[in-house]
Design an enzyme around this catalytic site. Structure first.
Site, mmCIF file in Angstrom:
data_model
loop_
_atom_site.group_PDB
_atom_site.id
_atom_site.type_symbol
_atom_site.label_atom_id
_atom_site.label_comp_id
_atom_site.label_asym_id
_atom_site.label_seq_id
_atom_site.Cartn_x
_atom_site.Cartn_y
_atom_site.Cartn_z
ATOM 1 N N HIS A 54 37.996 37.656 42.828
ATOM 2 C CA HIS A 54 36.675 37.112 43.167
ATOM 3 C C HIS A 54 35.586 38.156 42.952
ATOM 4 O O HIS A 54 34.405 37.822 42.855
ATOM 5 C CB HIS A 54 36.646 36.536 44.582
ATOM 6 C CG HIS A 54 36.767 37.533 45.692
ATOM 7 N ND1 HIS A 54 37.985 37.886 46.244
ATOM 8 C CD2 HIS A 54 35.837 38.246 46.366
ATOM 9 C CE1 HIS A 54 37.786 38.759 47.203
ATOM 10 N NE2 HIS A 54 36.493 38.992 47.311
ATOM 11 N N GLY A 105 32.659 43.811 51.394
ATOM 12 C CA GLY A 105 32.644 45.072 50.661
ATOM 13 C C GLY A 105 34.014 45.703 50.548
ATOM 14 O O GLY A 105 34.245 46.550 49.686
ATOM 15 N N ASP A 154 44.244 36.134 43.254
ATOM 16 C CA ASP A 154 43.029 36.913 43.479
ATOM 17 C C ASP A 154 43.209 38.349 42.998
ATOM 18 O O ASP A 154 43.380 39.273 43.776
ATOM 19 C CB ASP A 154 42.657 36.889 44.966
ATOM 20 C CG ASP A 154 41.194 37.279 45.201
ATOM 21 O OD1 ASP A 154 40.494 37.580 44.219
ATOM 22 O OD2 ASP A 154 40.764 37.279 46.369
#
Length: 357
Positions: free
Chosen positions: A203, A311, A232
């Protein structure tokens, strides 16, 4: 309890590994064979490797496995005496349960068909021998009623738990990597076709073709493959002459060398490094988990009690010197606690044709 400081881990037991590798071949010991001695204690990393081998060799004759840190044993769920004998011969502790792998697989198939609702997740919990279904705070009204109905149809094979917050990819971004409009974290340095690359979350890879090691800095890498949803992971090729050790930043001035990739095991102690929160630890609670984000579903994930925040996406999940996963997303934060799902590194390496240096 999580901590930003790394903690001493179990020392490697070379003799144990040798004993495991030379154990009687799986399935060779019949029900009438003499009882085997108690399994030799394992480290959690050794337990993960043994669990993967037993699962590969015995398939759905077993119904999940977990590491018991108190005894140092890998516990493997079985439903018959012949499989129990094979598990014990391989160096693990068999545990007789009522729900087979086939029944649990049927339960997850039902959920796949009826409950792919954003804000939900599920995985088999080998400790309870059930599928644990989780719903975050966004699952309400008609969607919650639909989920309740699907879980109820599974009887005692599944249970529903509410979790605070919302399941989300931890995007904002080891060490920070910067895109023009977002920040993620570097997972592990790898090679492909002799060239230096690094892994991060898919992502993250979806949002930018170039990456820098500082905000608004010159590009150091270019995204070459990115997969999300479904899985992912992303592969970024280094385009600048920059140091890229096979190590994880411990955020205390030190680094943890990474020498290989390892399979996760339920009950295993792991740590995560990310550019927002640094290093936090926790335990693996589920494997082959399905997570339904607002952006889409991902499967085959590692479920943990490790926290993460925006983050930290793409950052390294590791155990001792072994690479285990890439930070995907979850709920909660590192102040109140949370849970995080990780893309298994072994699957990403295999799919990408990459290797750890």
């Amino acid at each position: 309890m999580t901590t930003r400081r790394t903690r001493a881990r179990h020392a490697a037991l070379a003799a144990t590994a040798a004993a495991v590798m030379t154990a009687t071949a799986l399935g060779a010991q019949g029900a009438g064979a003499a009882p085997a001695a108690d399994p030799t204690p394992l480290t959690d990393t050794q337990a993960g490797a043994l669990a993967h081998r037993i699962t590969h060799d015995l398939g759905d004759r077993t119904a999940g496995a977990y590491y018991d840190a108190a005894t140092g044993k890998l516990v493997v769920n079985v439903v018959d005496a012949k499989t129990a004998a094979a598990v014990r011969a391989a160096g693990a502790e068999p545990r007789t349960v009522t729900r087979s792998a086939a029944r649990l697989a049927a339960a997850t198939k039902t959920l796949d068909a009826q409950a792919r609702i954003p804000g939900t997740a599920w995985a088999v919990d080998p400790r309870t021998n059930k599928v644990v279904v989780k719903a975050d705070s966004t699952v309400r009204g008609e969607r919650l009623a639909r989920l309740d109905k699907a879980v109820a149809s599974l009887g005692d094979a599944a249970t529903l738990r509410r979790v605070p917050g919302a399941f989300r990819p931890t995007l904002a971004g080891g060490d920070a990597i910067w895109a023009p409009r977002a920040r993620c974290s570097l997972g592990f340095n790898v090679t492909k076709n002799g060239q230096a690359h690094f892994l991060t979350a898919g992502h993250c890879g979806n949002i930018s073709s170039t990456w820098s090691d500082r905000q608004s800095g010159a590009a150091i890498g270019r995204t070459v493959t990115s997969v999300f949803p479904g899985h992912d992971y992303a592969l970024v090729r280094y385009t600048a002459n920059i140091d890229h050790p096979s190590a994880v930043d411990l955020y205390d001035g030190g680094q943890q060398p990474i020498t290989g990739a390892a399979e996760a095991a339920v009950g295993q102690s792991v740590q995560r490094s990310g550019s927002t929160t640094g290093v936090y630890g926790g335990q693996v609670t589920g494997l082959d988990a399905t997570v339904n984000y607002q952006e889409g579903s991902v499967t085959g994930m590692i479920d943990t009690t490790v926290c993460a925040e925006p983050g930290d996406s793409g950052g390294a999940l590791f155990a001792d010197s072994s690479a285990v996963g890439l930070t995907s997303g979850g709920s909660g934060d590192c102040s109140s606690g949370g849970e995080t799902f990780f893309q298994p590194v072994t699957d990403a390496l295999s799919a990408l044709g990459a290797q750890l240096p």
